[in-house]
Design an enzyme around this catalytic site. Structure first.
Site, PDB file in Angstrom:
ATOM      1  N   ASN A 151       0.792  -1.235   0.000  1.00  0.00           N
ATOM      2  CA  ASN A 151       0.000   0.000   0.000  1.00  0.00           C
ATOM      3  C   ASN A 151       0.822   1.282   0.000  1.00  0.00           C
ATOM      4  OD1 ASN A 151       0.701  -0.685   2.662  1.00  0.00           O
ATOM      5  ND2 ASN A 151      -1.039   0.413   3.524  1.00  0.00           N
ATOM      6  N   GLU A 247       4.345  -3.788  12.380  1.00  0.00           N
ATOM      7  CA  GLU A 247       3.292  -2.797  12.137  1.00  0.00           C
ATOM      8  C   GLU A 247       2.145  -3.552  11.480  1.00  0.00           C
ATOM      9  OE1 GLU A 247       3.451   0.184  13.257  1.00  0.00           O
ATOM     10  OE2 GLU A 247       5.573   0.251  13.785  1.00  0.00           O
ATOM     11  N   CYS A 281      -3.103   1.732   6.391  1.00  0.00           N
ATOM     12  CA  CYS A 281      -3.120   1.129   7.738  1.00  0.00           C
ATOM     13  C   CYS A 281      -3.950   1.951   8.721  1.00  0.00           C
ATOM     14  CB  CYS A 281      -1.702   0.979   8.271  1.00  0.00           C
ATOM     15  SG  CYS A 281      -0.631  -0.002   7.214  1.00  0.00           S
TER      16      CYS A 281
END
Length: 473
Positions: A151, A247, A281
């Site tokens: 992304n 993450e 995210c």
């Protein structure tokens, strides 16, 4: 266009290749290497052999390489943005924003390379410490294995590669299968910037082969991973005593207090929900709005959503384009159907065609529905009415994730209460949870991960603290 692996400063022909296709129109973009175990081993061996070269390199030289990289990125920024738009279907204007942030991230890395330091320790504060002097230094860990998602194929890579170079580590980078071109572009620039051979190695291929091998190899000292919680937990379980930064997922939420001027915040909220098709995210996924402004907020949100332009990612006017795979559209549509059947109202969108999911607004979704409790990673936002800020805080915390959250309020006491009570890694007061600049600490709690990125904080993760004591007695 046929790409090669980047191992030990050389472009290496791979034994196996796969086609990389555009998420937008399905056309073949390139042939990409699918590394086999022997090729992954070569990359790790090259990084291991280069450890001493990088560890002994003066800080000013590491900074200089990163400064040269920044200059090269600035010179080729349009090309970089087009690569992202092509391989990820990220709208071009959003891709240009990512490139600008990537440049900032490497600038921060160049600066941090010059200020990695320890401290003196007052040993005589303890009985028996008289006549002794202590100080700490930070040393590189060695080989860093970086596994990155699709992304933000340049900036999330920068958050791993930049601090690793700054600290004198070497890197084996496995980019996402859909976005390898960004990583190869970076390798090309770093080669030109003068990075020593073996300090960066780029190996593409299946996670079950490449990623697994990087995680388990004893020569790799640290794993830094951005991706799904399931994969992250698997990495943690297999990594042994390696340093691990994860993450992971999120279902980021925003609280809107009573008496807020909705017109001032609505564009920001729509951008947070639908930028890059919600595949962020910290994309704005859940909004809890005080009943006093709920109806106004929903109407204005729908109006602004209707203005978004859907289409080709290479069109400068496009706001929303194709999701990363057709399967993700199908999955998102299933979640929308589940929510609708459970009583949620589809106030906008809810249509998927040709790989594109139109921006979707859901009202009155329950926290138990997948669109709320899972990471939706799609252009879907749920807006719910609350009677009080405390109710909203409780609903935000009713989640297995905790990356970032936001609150709009004019009351400073409410703001401090939210900052204290929200169980997340970052609280944004009078902003959406999607806010991030590249020098701030970034990371979450619960299933959103462990450790922090943001260059200064990643430097701490990527170095070992050593104590030195001189006995002068």
């Amino acid at each position: 266009m046929k790409k090669q692996l980047f191992i030990n400063g050389e472009w290496v022909e791979a034994s196996k290749y796969v086609e990389l296709k555009s998420p937008y129109d399905g056309s073949v973009i390139a042939e990409i290497p699918e590394a086999v175990p022997e090729e992954v081993d070569q990359a790790i061996a090259a990084a291991d052999a280069a450890r001493q070269v990088m560890a002994k390199m003066p800080a000013h030289q590491r900074a200089s390489i990163l400064e040269k990289l920044v200059h090269l990125f600035e010179t080729r920024a349009d090309e970089a943005a087009e690569i992202i738009a092509t391989e990820a279907a990220k709208p071009l204007k959003t891709a240009k924003g990512e490139v600008a942030r990537t440049i900032q991230t490497y600038k921060f890395a160049a600066e941090e390379a010059k200020r990695i330091h320890g401290e003196t320790v007052p040993l005589d504060a303890a009985p028996g410490g008289e006549g002794r002097m202590g100080f700490t230094v930070r040393e590189p860990l060695g080989v860093v294995g970086a596994i990155t998602p699709f992304n933000f194929p340049m900036n999330l890579v920068a958050h791993k590669v930049g601090p690793a170079i700054a600290t004198g580590n070497t890197i084996v980078l496995k980019p996402a299968n859909q976005t390898p071109l960004s990583a190869f572009f970076l390798a090309e620039l770093l080669e030109e910037a003068g990075l020593p051979k073996g300090a960066l190695n780029v190996v593409t291929g299946r996670g079950s082969v490449v990623g697994e091998q990087i995680v388990k190899d004893s020569r790799v000292s640290m794993i830094t991973f951005t991706g799904s919680p399931g994969v992250g937990i698997g990495i943690r379980n297999k990594a042994g005593l390696k340093r691990v930064t994860l993450e992971l997922g999120s279902n980021s939420a925003l609280i809107v207090d009573n008496h807020i001027d909705v017109d001032k915040i609505i564009n920001r909220c729509v951008t947070g929900a639908f930028s890059f098709q919600g595949q962020v995210c910290i994309s704005l996924q859940r909004i809890y709005v005080h009943e006093g402004v709920f109806d106004t907020f929903v109407e204005r949100f729908k109006e602004e959503t209707a203005k978004l332009q859907v289409g080709n990612p290479l069109d400068p006017g496009t706001d929303v384009s194709a999701m990363i795979t057709r399967a993700d559209v199908d999955r998102a549509m299933d979640w929308i159907r589940e929510a609708h059947e459970g009583g949620a109202e589809v106030a906008a969108g809810g249509v998927g065609e040709d790989g594109i999911l139109y921006p979707t607004v859901l009202l009155h979704s329950e926290n138990t529905m997948k669109v709320c409790c899972n990471e939706v990673f799609a252009p879907i936002v749920s807006i719910n009415k609350v009677a009080s800020i405390q109710e909203a805080i409780d609903k935000v915390n009713d989640s297995r994730y905790g990356l970032q959250a936001g609150i709009y309020t004019d009351n400073v006491h409410t703001a401090f209460d939210a900052a204290e009570q929200l169980h997340v890694g970052g609280v944004m007061v009078n902003d959406i949870p999607t806010f991030r600049v590249d020098n701030m600490p970034y990371g979450g709690v619960k299933e959103s991960g462990t450790g922090r990125e943001g260059v200064k904080y990643a430097v701490e993760e990527m170095t070992e603290l050593k104590l030195v004591v001189f006995n002068r007695n």
